[in-house]
Scaffold this active site. Structure first.
Site, PDB file in Angstrom:
ATOM      1  N   ASN A 197       0.576  -1.952   3.506  1.00  8.92           N
ATOM      2  CA  ASN A 197       0.368  -2.733   4.666  1.00  8.92           C
ATOM      3  C   ASN A 197       0.971  -2.066   5.889  1.00  8.92           C
ATOM      4  O   ASN A 197       1.230  -0.744   5.489  1.00  8.92           O
ATOM      5  CB  ASN A 197       1.055  -4.062   4.765  1.00  8.92           C
ATOM      6  N   GLU A 200       4.392  -0.582   5.513  1.00  7.46           N
ATOM      7  CA  GLU A 200       4.427   0.425   4.378  1.00  7.46           C
ATOM      8  C   GLU A 200       3.866   1.795   4.883  1.00  7.46           C
ATOM      9  O   GLU A 200       4.479   2.942   4.434  1.00  7.46           O
ATOM     10  CB  GLU A 200       3.932   0.031   3.141  1.00  7.46           C
ATOM     11  N   ASP A 265      -1.659  -9.679  -2.786  1.00  8.43           N
ATOM     12  CA  ASP A 265      -1.995  -9.585  -4.027  1.00  8.43           C
ATOM     13  C   ASP A 265      -3.568  -9.975  -4.183  1.00  8.43           C
ATOM     14  O   ASP A 265      -4.431  -9.524  -5.187  1.00  8.43           O
ATOM     15  CB  ASP A 265      -1.242 -10.726  -5.128  1.00  8.43           C
TER      16      ASP A 265
END
Length: 484
Positions: A197, A200, A265
């Protein structure tokens, strides 16, 4: 974008998910007073709910997309581990978890009252090196049964030796996708795709102050860390699929966000499923972006079904004006079957539509209103000549189909008029048999029993409808007026 028939291949995908598995527990109840022991609310628990989390939720997402999935990770020899294993079995996930007695199963317990999280309790300890190494050995034995591998890293210790595992997988010719957690992306050297993301990405040295900076810093990271491509998830800005040669942007697809829990996820699970079905990264990422738009509009760590995903992809294709006239006939039939399986009502009508006029447009709009998808059978040129005489059609099939398929009311255009190349049938009877529409529509002064194909539709439990033409609108009159 791509052929929708790939949705029929989902059950052929066999994906291996490896990573930090965890149990998410939710204790919900009402709170009406403050504890006399401390300034905290007293919650009277009335509902208990357990869900799989972490890498287990990635596997759950794949299973809900009808993929075959095997999950590997580490759990404790405890009640929470047993509960997690039970839930995975219910979710039809093949769990091959390493059970050890030194550390507990990673568990997150949330206490919720009046739609608010009061407190979260985490039960976890970093897994020992020996157990992470044992997982590598199990991974080696399992890898041969899968072509795609997804690593879900939550930095809990299960993937302490992820670099070695990626090297083994790539050496065996496998495609490797990673949802990263480490700030040092070289930990994932050799990965086919990583899905950080924005937070990150920045923590790993990525720059986001401009689109050019995103591309340049991402490509630098890929070069330095030996990573083939990056799918950068950017919250309200959507996603960007970046390779060493291009960047493809996808805008966010949700109007109202209810809960972003587990969205990452869903993204990597959908990406893996679409790539395993044969899509290149850019197209697979577009579908993953659409899937994310579905789940964030739901509450909790939600999943996407193949039917939901098909509907939103189909809607996206048509909104992009990607019509189906040029699609091979067998694929069109497959698309129609998918639409029906998704609960959509199929309407069929037919005609020559030689010179499109206002009457045609009104008629087709009325036909479409009787269902969800409209299929138009279009007489080919030879058929029109046999029916209307020499000099017709005025416009050849290719042009007529292009104009008809450009109407918002029309979803598919299928030509007819030949059977096996040598025999002729100027009616759509054989086409109606193949399509089996839910509603058959004809215009003019027909009665249902005189409409070609009505017997087929009614036998299948469908409806037959007659729509009046608009007075004064006809192709013949237009041609006569032009001649004058």
């Amino acid at each position: 974008m791509f052929d929708l028939s790939i949705f029929s291949q989902f059950s052929n995908n066999n994906i291996l998910v490896v990573g930090d598995v965890m149990l998410d527990r939710y204790w919900t109840g009402d709170s009406q007073r403050i504890s006399p022991e401390a300034p905290v609310p007293v919650v009277k628990i009335s509902e208990l709910d357990d869900k799989v989390g972490g890498a287990a939720n990635v596997a759950r997402n794949i299973a809900h997309l009808d993929g075959k999935v095997t999950l590997m990770g580490i759990i404790g020899q405890d009640e929470n581990g047993e509960r997690l294993t039970q839930l995975l079995e219910e979710e039809q996930v093949s769990a091959k978890l390493l059970t050890q007695s030194h550390q507990p199963t990673i568990t997150k317990l949330r206490v919720i009252s009046r739609q608010q999280q009061v407190v979260r309790l985490d039960f976890e300890e970093a897994f020992a090196e020996e157990h992470a190494q044992a997982l590598v050995e199990q991974f080696k034995a399992e890898l041969q049964h899968h072509q795609f591998v997804v690593f879900s890293d939550y930095n809990k210790g299960s993937l302490r030796f992820i670099g070695e595992m990626i090297k083994i997988a790539r050496g065996a010719g496998k495609t490797v996708l990673v949802d990263p957690k480490s700030k040092d992306l070289s930990d994932y050297a050799g990965a086919s795709v990583i899905t950080p993301n924005k937070t990150e990405f920045v923590a790993a040295g990525g720059l986001v102050h401009s689109e050019e900076a995103i591309v340049e810093s991402a490509q630098q990271i890929m070069t330095n860390c030996n990573i083939e491509s990056i799918l950068l998830t950017r919250s309200e800005q959507g996603m960007s699929a970046i390779t060493k040669s291009e960047k493809v942007d996808m805008p966010a697809q949700v109007l109202e966000v209810s809960d972003v829990t587990g969205a990452g996820d869903t993204v990597i699970a959908t990406l893996a499923m679409m790539m395993a079905s044969g899509l290149e990264l850019a197209d697979a990422a577009k579908v993953a972006n659409l899937a994310a738009g579905i789940v964030v509009a739901k509450l909790g760590a939600a999943t996407v079904s193949p039917e939901e995903l098909y509907r939103v992809v189909n809607k996206h294709l048509f909104a992009s004006k990607q019509r189906h006239y040029q699609t091979p006939f067998e694929d069109v039939l497959q698309h129609i079957r998918f639409a029906r399986q998704s609960g959509e009502k199929i309407v069929f009508t037919n005609g020559c539509f030689d010179i499109l006029h206002a009457g045609h447009v009104h008629y087709l709009e009325q036909a479409k209103a009787l269902g969800d998808r409209l299929v138009v059978g279009l007489n080919n040129d030879a058929s029109i000549t046999r029916l209307k005489g020499e000099g017709r059609p005025v416009n050849p099939l290719e042009q007529r189909a292009t104009v008809i398929s450009g109407l918002a009311s029309v979803d598919w255009v299928i030509p007819f008029g030949e059977i096996n190349g040598n025999e002729f049938d100027d009616t759509p009877y054989e086409l109606i048999k193949l399509i089996a529409p839910d509603v058959l529509v004809k215009g003019g002064d027909y009665t249902p029993e005189t409409i070609v194909g009505a017997d087929i539709v009614q036998l299948n439990g469908g409806d037959v409808a007659v729509i009046e033409f608009v007075d004064g609108c006809s192709t013949t009159k237009i041609i006569e007026k032009i001649k004058r």
